[in-house]
Design a protein around this motif. Structure first.
Motif, PDB file in Angstrom:
ATOM      1  N   GLU B 215      -5.217  55.078   9.328  1.00 47.26           N
ATOM      2  CA  GLU B 215      -6.090  55.257  10.538  1.00 47.26           C
ATOM      3  C   GLU B 215      -7.365  56.130  10.279  1.00 47.26           C
ATOM      4  OE1 GLU B 215      -3.294  57.685  12.883  1.00 47.26           O
ATOM      5  OE2 GLU B 215      -1.948  55.736  13.130  1.00 47.26           O
ATOM      6  N   THR B 216      -7.387  56.723   9.101  1.00 51.21           N
ATOM      7  CA  THR B 216      -8.666  57.634   8.655  1.00 51.21           C
ATOM      8  C   THR B 216      -9.500  56.758   7.728  1.00 51.21           C
ATOM      9  OG1 THR B 216      -7.150  58.211   6.727  1.00 51.21           O
ATOM     10  CG2 THR B 216      -6.995  59.526   8.512  1.00 51.21           C
ATOM     11  N   GLY B 217      -9.130  55.649   7.608  1.00 50.56           N
ATOM     12  CA  GLY B 217     -10.115  54.507   6.913  1.00 50.56           C
ATOM     13  C   GLY B 217     -11.616  54.630   7.132  1.00 50.56           C
ATOM     14  N   GLU B 218     -12.422  54.229   6.262  1.00 46.38           N
ATOM     15  CA  GLU B 218     -13.670  54.447   6.341  1.00 46.38           C
ATOM     16  C   GLU B 218     -14.440  53.315   7.212  1.00 46.38           C
ATOM     17  OE1 GLU B 218     -14.342  54.050   2.092  1.00 46.38           O
ATOM     18  OE2 GLU B 218     -13.468  52.002   2.289  1.00 46.38           O
ATOM     19  N   SER B 219     -13.697  52.397   7.491  1.00 49.65           N
ATOM     20  CA  SER B 219     -14.423  51.126   8.239  1.00 49.65           C
ATOM     21  C   SER B 219     -13.360  50.530   9.042  1.00 49.65           C
ATOM     22  CB  SER B 219     -15.124  49.974   7.384  1.00 49.65           C
ATOM     23  OG  SER B 219     -14.104  49.859   6.227  1.00 49.65           O
ATOM     24  N   GLY B 220     -13.742  49.973  10.464  1.00 49.99           N
ATOM     25  CA  GLY B 220     -12.999  49.288  11.256  1.00 49.99           C
ATOM     26  C   GLY B 220     -12.626  48.057  10.631  1.00 49.99           C
ATOM     27  N   VAL B 221     -11.377  47.484  10.895  1.00 47.68           N
ATOM     28  CA  VAL B 221     -10.827  45.977  10.554  1.00 47.68           C
ATOM     29  C   VAL B 221     -10.188  45.566  11.721  1.00 47.68           C
ATOM     30  CG1 VAL B 221     -10.824  46.676   8.077  1.00 47.68           C
ATOM     31  CG2 VAL B 221      -8.821  46.975   9.558  1.00 47.68           C
ATOM     32  N   GLN B 249      -2.588  30.537   2.428  1.00 43.36           N
ATOM     33  CA  GLN B 249      -1.659  31.532   3.363  1.00 43.36           C
ATOM     34  C   GLN B 249      -2.280  32.817   3.635  1.00 43.36           C
ATOM     35  OE1 GLN B 249       2.021  32.663   1.577  1.00 43.36           O
ATOM     36  NE2 GLN B 249       3.089  32.266   3.198  1.00 43.36           N
ATOM     37  N   TRP B 250      -3.034  33.484   2.579  1.00 43.24           N
ATOM     38  CA  TRP B 250      -3.572  34.747   2.837  1.00 43.24           C
ATOM     39  C   TRP B 250      -5.075  34.624   3.421  1.00 43.24           C
ATOM     40  CZ3 TRP B 250      -1.634  39.642   2.465  1.00 43.24           C
ATOM     41  CH2 TRP B 250      -0.173  39.738   2.056  1.00 43.24           C
ATOM     42  N   THR B 251      -5.606  33.506   3.663  1.00 42.08           N
ATOM     43  CA  THR B 251      -6.771  33.620   3.848  1.00 42.08           C
ATOM     44  C   THR B 251      -6.927  32.912   5.369  1.00 42.08           C
ATOM     45  OG1 THR B 251      -7.440  31.715   2.572  1.00 42.08           O
ATOM     46  CG2 THR B 251      -7.980  33.908   1.877  1.00 42.08           C
ATOM     47  N   ASP B 252      -5.948  31.992   5.637  1.00 44.54           N
ATOM     48  CA  ASP B 252      -5.939  31.345   6.844  1.00 44.54           C
ATOM     49  C   ASP B 252      -5.836  32.386   8.493  1.00 44.54           C
ATOM     50  OD1 ASP B 252      -6.467  28.896   5.959  1.00 44.54           O
ATOM     51  OD2 ASP B 252      -4.451  27.986   6.324  1.00 44.54           O
ATOM     52  N   LEU B 253      -5.226  33.267   7.936  1.00 46.31           N
ATOM     53  CA  LEU B 253      -4.991  34.149   9.039  1.00 46.31           C
ATOM     54  C   LEU B 253      -6.465  35.070   9.510  1.00 46.31           C
ATOM     55  CD1 LEU B 253      -1.193  35.013   8.840  1.00 46.31           C
ATOM     56  CD2 LEU B 253      -2.285  33.526  10.534  1.00 46.31           C
ATOM     57  N   TYR B 254      -6.724  35.510  10.608  1.00 40.86           N
ATOM     58  CA  TYR B 254      -7.962  36.307  10.600  1.00 40.86           C
ATOM     59  C   TYR B 254      -7.718  37.528  10.033  1.00 40.86           C
ATOM     60  CZ  TYR B 254     -12.390  37.994  12.700  1.00 40.86           C
ATOM     61  OH  TYR B 254     -13.483  38.413  12.854  1.00 40.86           O
ATOM     62  N   ALA B 255      -8.903  38.216   9.553  1.00 45.47           N
ATOM     63  CA  ALA B 255      -8.847  39.370   8.775  1.00 45.47           C
ATOM     64  C   ALA B 255     -10.059  39.584   8.520  1.00 45.47           C
ATOM     65  CB  ALA B 255      -7.843  39.696   7.728  1.00 45.47           C
ATOM     66  N   ALA B 256     -10.796  40.705   9.045  1.00 43.52           N
ATOM     67  CA  ALA B 256     -12.286  40.895   8.796  1.00 43.52           C
ATOM     68  C   ALA B 256     -12.697  42.528   8.899  1.00 43.52           C
ATOM     69  CB  ALA B 256     -13.205  40.106   9.632  1.00 43.52           C
ATOM     70  N   THR B 257     -13.577  42.784   7.916  1.00 45.59           N
ATOM     71  CA  THR B 257     -14.167  44.068   8.194  1.00 45.59           C
ATOM     72  C   THR B 257     -15.263  44.106   9.193  1.00 45.59           C
ATOM     73  OG1 THR B 257     -15.761  43.798   6.417  1.00 45.59           O
ATOM     74  CG2 THR B 257     -13.546  45.001   5.903  1.00 45.59           C
ATOM     75  N   GLU B 258     -15.493  45.290   9.806  1.00 45.25           N
ATOM     76  CA  GLU B 258     -16.562  45.356  10.949  1.00 45.25           C
ATOM     77  C   GLU B 258     -17.761  44.593  10.580  1.00 45.25           C
ATOM     78  OE1 GLU B 258     -16.712  49.446  12.211  1.00 45.25           O
ATOM     79  OE2 GLU B 258     -17.263  50.178   9.996  1.00 45.25           O
ATOM     80  N   THR B 278      -7.883  48.167  13.672  1.00 45.46           N
ATOM     81  CA  THR B 278      -7.551  49.493  13.168  1.00 45.46           C
ATOM     82  C   THR B 278      -8.662  49.882  12.178  1.00 45.46           C
ATOM     83  OG1 THR B 278      -5.894  50.722  12.018  1.00 45.46           O
ATOM     84  CG2 THR B 278      -6.024  48.430  11.523  1.00 45.46           C
ATOM     85  N   ARG B 279      -8.361  50.591  11.148  1.00 49.87           N
ATOM     86  CA  ARG B 279      -9.301  51.297  10.122  1.00 49.87           C
ATOM     87  C   ARG B 279      -8.795  50.771   8.742  1.00 49.87           C
ATOM     88  NH1 ARG B 279     -13.524  53.114  12.645  1.00 49.87           N
ATOM     89  NH2 ARG B 279     -14.274  53.774  10.773  1.00 49.87           N
ATOM     90  N   GLY B 280      -9.535  50.915   7.983  1.00 59.34           N
ATOM     91  CA  GLY B 280      -8.916  50.445   6.329  1.00 59.34           C
ATOM     92  C   GLY B 280      -9.800  50.990   5.334  1.00 59.34           C
ATOM     93  N   ILE B 281      -9.342  51.119   4.098  1.00 63.47           N
ATOM     94  CA  ILE B 281     -10.066  51.519   3.206  1.00 63.47           C
ATOM     95  C   ILE B 281     -10.187  50.552   1.968  1.00 63.47           C
ATOM     96  CG2 ILE B 281      -9.768  53.277   0.989  1.00 63.47           C
ATOM     97  CD1 ILE B 281      -8.166  54.889   3.143  1.00 63.47           C
TER      98      ILE B 281
END
Lengths: 439, 439
Positions: B215-221, B249-258, B278-281
């Motif tokens: 939650e304290t991560g530097e960027s939104g994801v 398998q790991w790249t088909d699902l959506y996952a992106a930094t802001e 959420t947020r990530g580091i």
């Protein structure tokens, strides 16, 4: 490790720039590559040796009760101004300015920083003694770096720092390190002899250098031959007990570098047949420097009487990267390096004489799998080089055991096992070889 | 380790300079000390965590077939002129002059040096592929260092470099590192999600960041929740086999930094109930950069057709020191750190509630000896602090298990075992506790 998948760039020719044998052999066996004057990359084979040495030093420091931490390579100039050494250190100190023009330096040693850490947290004699150490890269900007890793500029050192309430305590700490050093060098396969030394820029009035004997050593040494047969304390040595008998035993017999050699005393104390004049390489040094840094930097603790006093300190260095060269100087022959087993990059070199031959491949694969599974490190030469080249390569890189497998031997059920140090070769069954190498 | 002989300078107060929770907890639990802006000493507790992370990274790199070496911290400016990055790098590069006015720099990364090493020895496609890595201190002169070890100036990074004959080979090398990174972060107790990323100053056209959620991560994801449940490859994964199904398998699902988030695609591809913002580091990044460095620096090999061509490269970084902070950001509560077992500085905190009580001392000594002998790392609080202080200290430093021993419990034959993560406490016999902790 299969050689076909490894990165081992050995050289056939003797590199012209190398003046001493360890430098030459480290370049030829693909252990290091020079990246700038006195600055080396440790190629995979060299790095494994460096790691093995670091780990042995770590185990013995821990056993002696020292606590490991890690200080950064860069330090603030202001810290060194507190001790007065910033100006005193001279051109060997690499001075740096960051983007905000703050003055930094690449640490050549860490007395100041560890004293700053100590004084920030420790206030009472109740938390003493404490001995803190780290293994970190240092930089000394030598005027003329040479002899490979023996006198590099960026070098790896283990340095420990002890803090005690008084001189009596500090001498106990000193003795613990003295004994730990005897154990370290013995485990590295070296005969290292403690010799009374000058203290130099570290300061203080008590110091010993640990010197290994090598004909190619940098300085002359004079010893009573009996010092070579003194027993090294076992791993059950009691560091909380009285270590003075060990110290006495190791310091009573004559041993001195040419700097402090007393020819008259040598002649008087040592019977002629026991006098040895040879050469040596310094691989460690220990210092008791009293309150030199604690007074300048106000590292004080309150004693049992409630009165504050500066702590008594010592520092204890082992030249980890220098030792790689030192061990080679002490242990090699015309064909290459002869690694002591404790530091060897691999214990066994497995040589397949005929890659592509189904039987030889199968036998080698089985030996490789079984040795690896038993925790024995193996470098398996599975390349299609000719046999002669494989043999000279194995001699050059100096693994303690060579296990040679070929179709002809396998027909009579044998492989050959060669001891690199003695040159002895025996023929035996693959099972017997496994047995010998895993026990 | 007995706490009475350890060096664990915990702080009672929250340090004012720390803006984020990991920095605060690392200072409070005596893991680090700032020596200059963005430059830290790793105190003993912190150093143990750093070492554990480094070792897990090493094991997984080795498993994936990468070869370890060690490059120096200082590099020649001329090397960076070859690639054109010396001028391009800007004020984050720490530029240094030695006593002979030669221009050096403190390496912020090692593409140039490893390419120089590679081109010096490898001339033929027969020696490919090769992937060389090291774990070494780097320096980036951040304008405003902050967040403790999360954005320091002197930091420890594992960086690997792959060399292949062509793009197809390079993509296989890239995939191997992709899978190795999944395994590394899982073993560190982290959910790390690979996300397509910009390549920045490293260059190239293919890159993934590995981002841990905090939650304290530097960027939104923005992620498809299902990505959290994907299986991590086991240690039997075949790095010589086809890894594309895992990558897919790991790249088909959506996952992106802001930075690269595509709100429209997110809405289109991910059902509403699976959309997570959420947020990530960022804790690792991998790059395929083709011939960017090999062309500029003439790192060529001859192919099967005898024609020379520049090799295709990739680089692969893990922020080892940054991860210490990252893990704490992802795993803590109001009372302190909660270490995942793989990286914990000690597995067990043994608390003696009444030091000086013969029974409690004897029971603790026995537990301490037996756990240590079984290879379980134990921090034994044998100090005469009061129980309350010992408990908060143990919660603060976050060891996975607390084993609490007091005279009252011993009378009924029990000790207490607390799980730091769940807070669950159970009473059991000392033997049962030993059993639980050694299995």
């Amino acid at each position: 490790m299969r050689l076909s998948r490894y990165f081992l760039p050995t050289l056939k020719e003797n590199p012209a720039e190398a003046q001493i044998v360890s430098h030459r052999l480290m370049l030829r066996s693909g252990m290091i590559r020079q990246e700038a004057a006195g600055i080396y990359a440790w190629l995979p084979l060299g790095f494994r040796v460096l790691q093995n040495i670091e780990q042995i030093v770590r185990e013995e420091m821990d056993r002696a009760g020292a606590i490991e931490l890690l200080m950064p390579t860069l330090q603030l100039a202001d810290l060194w101004r507190e001790s007065g050494r910033y100006d005193a250190y001279g051109p060997e100190m690499l001075r740096i300015k960051d983007r905000h023009e703050r003055e930094l330096l690449y640490g050549p040693t860490n007395e100041e920083m560890i004293t700053e850490i100590f004084r920030s947290y420790v206030k009472s004699y109740r938390n003493l003694p404490v001995n803190l150490y780290h293994t970190q890269w240092k930089f000394r900007d030598e005027q003329r770096p040479r002899f490979g890793v023996m006198r590099g500029r960026e070098f790896l050192m283990k340095d420990a720092y002890s803090f005690d309430l008084d001189e009596a305590g500090a001498r106990l700490s000193y003795n613990r390190m003295f004994v730990a050093y005897l154990r370290i060098f013995a485990r590295l396969g070296l005969k290292a002899i403690p010799m009374r030394a000058e203290t130099g820029p570290i300061g203080g009035d008590l110091s010993h250098e640990f010197i290994i004997l090598a004909e190619t050593g940098e300085s002359g040494v004079f010893i009573d031959k009996n010092v070579l047969d003194l027993p090294v304390p076992g791993e059950d040595v009691d560091y909380d007990g009285d270590l003075t008998p060990i110290i006495k035993q190791w310091t009573d017999l004559y041993a001195a570098t040419e700097d402090v050699h007393d020819a008259e005393r040598f002649a008087r104390e040592v019977p002629e047949e026991r006098r040895v004049a040879t050469r040596g390489i310094e691989v460690g040094q220990i210092f008791y420097f009293g309150t030199k840094y604690s007074q300048a930097m106000k590292a004080v603790v309150s004693g049992p009487d409630g009165v504050e006093r500066p702590v008594h300190g010592g520092s204890y260095g082992v030249g980890v990267s220098r030792l790689v060269g030192g061990i080679i100087e002490a242990s090699h022959d015309d064909n290459g390096i002869i690694w002591p087993e404790g530091v060897a990059p691999f214990k066994v070199g497995l040589v397949n004489l005929k890659v592509g031959d189904a039987e030889a491949d199968a036998a080698c694969n089985e030996l490789y799998e079984k040795l690896t599974k038993a925790g024995v490190s193996v470098l398996y030469d599975d390349t299609d080089e000719r046999a002669g080249a494989k043999f000279s390569n194995m001699d050059l890189i100096g693994l303690p055991w060579q296990l040679v497998v070929g179709p002809r031997g396998l027909k009579s059920g044998v492989v050959e096992l060669k001891n690199r140090a003695t040159g002895e070769r025996i023929e035996l069954s693959p099972e017997a070889a496994l047995n010998k190498l895993t026990n």
